[in-house]
Design a protein around this motif. Structure first.
Motif, PDB file in Angstrom:
ATOM      1  N   THR A  90       4.990  -8.464 -11.810  1.00  0.00           N
ATOM      2  CA  THR A  90       3.688  -8.160 -12.141  1.00  0.00           C
ATOM      3  C   THR A  90       3.956  -6.347 -11.695  1.00  0.00           C
ATOM      4  N   GLU A  91       3.176  -5.575 -12.678  1.00  0.00           N
ATOM      5  CA  GLU A  91       3.246  -4.028 -12.529  1.00  0.00           C
ATOM      6  C   GLU A  91       1.976  -3.515 -11.767  1.00  0.00           C
ATOM      7  N   PHE A  92       2.078  -2.758 -10.866  1.00  0.00           N
ATOM      8  CA  PHE A  92       0.880  -2.258 -10.113  1.00  0.00           C
ATOM      9  C   PHE A  92       1.036  -0.772  -9.824  1.00  0.00           C
ATOM     10  N   GLY A  93       0.047  -0.169  -9.482  1.00  0.00           N
ATOM     11  CA  GLY A  93       0.276   1.406  -9.152  1.00  0.00           C
ATOM     12  C   GLY A  93       0.169   1.745  -7.524  1.00  0.00           C
ATOM     13  N   ARG A  94      -0.954   2.351  -7.255  1.00  0.00           N
ATOM     14  CA  ARG A  94      -0.865   2.728  -5.860  1.00  0.00           C
ATOM     15  C   ARG A  94      -0.736   1.549  -4.675  1.00  0.00           C
ATOM     16  N   GLU A  95      -1.285   0.328  -4.894  1.00  0.00           N
ATOM     17  CA  GLU A  95      -1.403  -0.613  -4.049  1.00  0.00           C
ATOM     18  C   GLU A  95      -1.530  -1.805  -5.048  1.00  0.00           C
ATOM     19  N   PHE A  96      -1.193  -3.317  -4.068  1.00  0.00           N
ATOM     20  CA  PHE A  96      -1.176  -4.242  -4.822  1.00  0.00           C
ATOM     21  C   PHE A  96      -1.599  -5.365  -3.658  1.00  0.00           C
ATOM     22  N   ARG A  97      -2.799  -6.058  -3.773  1.00  0.00           N
ATOM     23  CA  ARG A  97      -3.110  -7.153  -3.049  1.00  0.00           C
ATOM     24  C   ARG A  97      -3.607  -8.358  -3.418  1.00  0.00           C
ATOM     25  N   THR A  98      -3.139  -9.520  -2.942  1.00  0.00           N
ATOM     26  CA  THR A  98      -3.525 -10.927  -3.287  1.00  0.00           C
ATOM     27  C   THR A  98      -5.051 -11.252  -2.872  1.00  0.00           C
ATOM     28  N   GLU A  99      -5.924 -11.013  -4.066  1.00  0.00           N
ATOM     29  CA  GLU A  99      -7.487 -11.533  -3.802  1.00  0.00           C
ATOM     30  C   GLU A  99      -7.501 -13.096  -3.337  1.00  0.00           C
ATOM     31  N   THR A 100      -6.460 -13.792  -3.998  1.00  0.00           N
ATOM     32  CA  THR A 100      -6.381 -15.311  -3.595  1.00  0.00           C
ATOM     33  C   THR A 100      -4.918 -15.546  -3.097  1.00  0.00           C
ATOM     34  N   THR A 125       0.861  -1.351   0.155  1.00  0.00           N
ATOM     35  CA  THR A 125      -0.119   0.125   0.055  1.00  0.00           C
ATOM     36  C   THR A 125       0.901   1.242  -0.127  1.00  0.00           C
ATOM     37  N   ALA A 126       0.408   2.474  -0.327  1.00  0.00           N
ATOM     38  CA  ALA A 126       0.875   3.527  -0.127  1.00  0.00           C
ATOM     39  C   ALA A 126       1.838   3.847  -1.219  1.00  0.00           C
ATOM     40  N   TYR A 127       1.825   3.253  -2.205  1.00  0.00           N
ATOM     41  CA  TYR A 127       2.969   3.538  -3.433  1.00  0.00           C
ATOM     42  C   TYR A 127       2.499   4.659  -4.315  1.00  0.00           C
ATOM     43  N   SER A 128       3.305   5.086  -5.002  1.00  0.00           N
ATOM     44  CA  SER A 128       3.021   6.340  -5.986  1.00  0.00           C
ATOM     45  C   SER A 128       2.189   5.773  -7.116  1.00  0.00           C
ATOM     46  N   ASP A 129       1.076   6.256  -7.307  1.00  0.00           N
ATOM     47  CA  ASP A 129       0.304   5.998  -8.640  1.00  0.00           C
ATOM     48  C   ASP A 129       0.560   6.904  -9.639  1.00  0.00           C
ATOM     49  N   ARG A 130       1.877   7.637  -9.646  1.00  0.00           N
ATOM     50  CA  ARG A 130       2.368   8.168 -10.733  1.00  0.00           C
ATOM     51  C   ARG A 130       3.351   7.570 -11.467  1.00  0.00           C
ATOM     52  N   ALA A 131       3.755   6.391 -10.901  1.00  0.00           N
ATOM     53  CA  ALA A 131       4.848   5.745 -11.476  1.00  0.00           C
ATOM     54  C   ALA A 131       4.434   4.282 -11.697  1.00  0.00           C
TER      55      ALA A 131
END
Length: 214
Positions: free
Chosen positions: A75-85, A51-57
């Motif tokens: 895997t690329e992500f924006g502001r946050e990344f969570r494993t739903e499974t 969480t709390a990563y930059s959504d501009r990068a």
């Protein structure tokens, strides 16, 4: 009372410097409190909460087993990344080392790398191989004295019924030579005796006649 202009200017410059310094502190404190990588590893799965990563990068995350396969390819992500499974770990009979790599797109200093150990699950532990018991004695194939069958006192009816009957001589077969006494022997003896007596009588008659003639 009149305040000199220089005093106003000095006070204004001090206030401006204080504001700039405070803003710089807030700005510098903001990124330090951001970029929060949280993850958990059990004996069978991995969960991520970034969480709390930059959504501009463009940020990147990778999960892998050290010396093994990738569990989560890059895997690329924006502001946050969570494993739903949760990410499933391969079955293992020894401990695995799991590695998490997070690359922050806004600044390399916010990138993250950490390793955790996945314990062996109880269900994955190999069961002991059963030991085959070696028989202590070789079984005997000979029957014991107590198991010897007793002979039956009564002959089997089946044997009596199936026994072949003696063959009867055929009436058309020629008579065999007699080797012993026969029932005709007394008759033959009587006839011979009669012949002898008759011969003796004739001989006596002949002699009597000759004597009479002389």
């Amino acid at each position: 009372m009149t305040i000199p202009r220089r005093s106003w200017r000095g006070a204004g410059a001090f206030a401006a410097a204080a504001i700039v310094g405070l803003a710089g502190g807030v700005i510098s404190a903001g990124p330090a409190a951001a970029h929060t990588p949280k993850w958990d590893v059990t004996c069978s799965e991995v969960t991520l909460n970034l969480t709390a990563y930059s959504d501009r990068a463009t940020n990147e995350v990778t999960v892998s087993v050290v010396g093994g396969e990738d569990l989560l390819a890059k895997t690329e992500f924006g502001r946050e990344f969570r494993t739903e499974t949760p990410i499933q770990l391969p079955k293992h009979d020894k401990e695995l080392t799991v590695r998490l790599v997070v690359k922050a797109g806004d600044d390399e200093r916010y990138s993250f790398k950490e390793e955790k150990t996945a314990e062996v699950c109880e269900d994955d532990s190999p069961s002991p191989t059963p030991t085959e018991a070696t028989p202590s004695e070789t079984p005997s194939t000979e029957p014991s004295a107590s198991e010897t069958p007793e002979p039956s006192a009564t002959p089997s009816e089946t044997a009596t019924e199936t026994a072949p009957a003696p063959a009867e001589p055929s009436s058309s077969a020629p008579d065999l030579a007699e080797t012993g006494s026969s029932s005709a022997t007394p008759i033959i003896g009587g006839a011979a005796l009669a012949v002898l007596l008759a011969g003796g009588g004739i001989l006596w008659s002949v002699r009597k006649r000759r004597t009479a003639q002389h």
